[in-house]
Design a protein around this motif. Structure first.
Motif, short mmCIF file in Angstrom:
data_model
loop_
_atom_site.label_atom_id
_atom_site.label_comp_id
_atom_site.label_asym_id
_atom_site.label_seq_id
_atom_site.Cartn_x
_atom_site.Cartn_y
_atom_site.Cartn_z
N ILE A 1 150.83 -3.95 68.53
CA ILE A 1 150.73 -4.10 67.07
C ILE A 1 152.13 -3.94 66.49
N GLY A 2 152.30 -4.32 65.25
CA GLY A 2 153.60 -4.24 64.60
C GLY A 2 154.04 -2.81 64.32
N GLN A 3 155.34 -2.65 64.22
CA GLN A 3 155.89 -1.33 63.92
C GLN A 3 155.43 -0.81 62.57
N SER A 4 155.32 -1.69 61.59
CA SER A 4 154.85 -1.25 60.28
C SER A 4 153.40 -0.78 60.35
N SER A 5 152.61 -1.40 61.22
CA SER A 5 151.22 -0.96 61.41
C SER A 5 151.16 0.42 62.04
#
Length: 77
Positions: free
Chosen positions: A15-19
């Motif tokens: 998953i994305g770092q912001s997630s």
């Protein structure tokens, strides 16, 4: 001290770092925390021991969030 980075968690979970940051802030992961300070900067702490246990499937985790618009599911490591 060997730090666990958001990128390491992001890459492992796919998953994305912001997630990762968002879910830590919302207390959806048992291995760390995140909080916003004045000015909006987000501080993240990921505990190495808890992260290793999580990857081994030794910690429970939430797979659904009423606050998030998506579901995070993680299979056994």
């Amino acid at each position: 001290m060997n730090k666990v980075t958001v990128k390491e968690v992001s890459d492992y979970l796919g998953i994305g770092q912001s997630s990762v940051r968002f879910l830590l802030e919302k207390e959806k992961f048992p291995f760390g925390t995140a909080a916003r300070k004045d000015g909006g900067k987000r501080y993240v702490f990921i505990d190495r021991n808890l992260w290793e246990k999580y990857k081994k499937g030794e910690l429970a985790y939430a797979t659904k969030s009423d606050e998030a618009s998506y579901t995070v599911e993680v299979g056994d490591a």
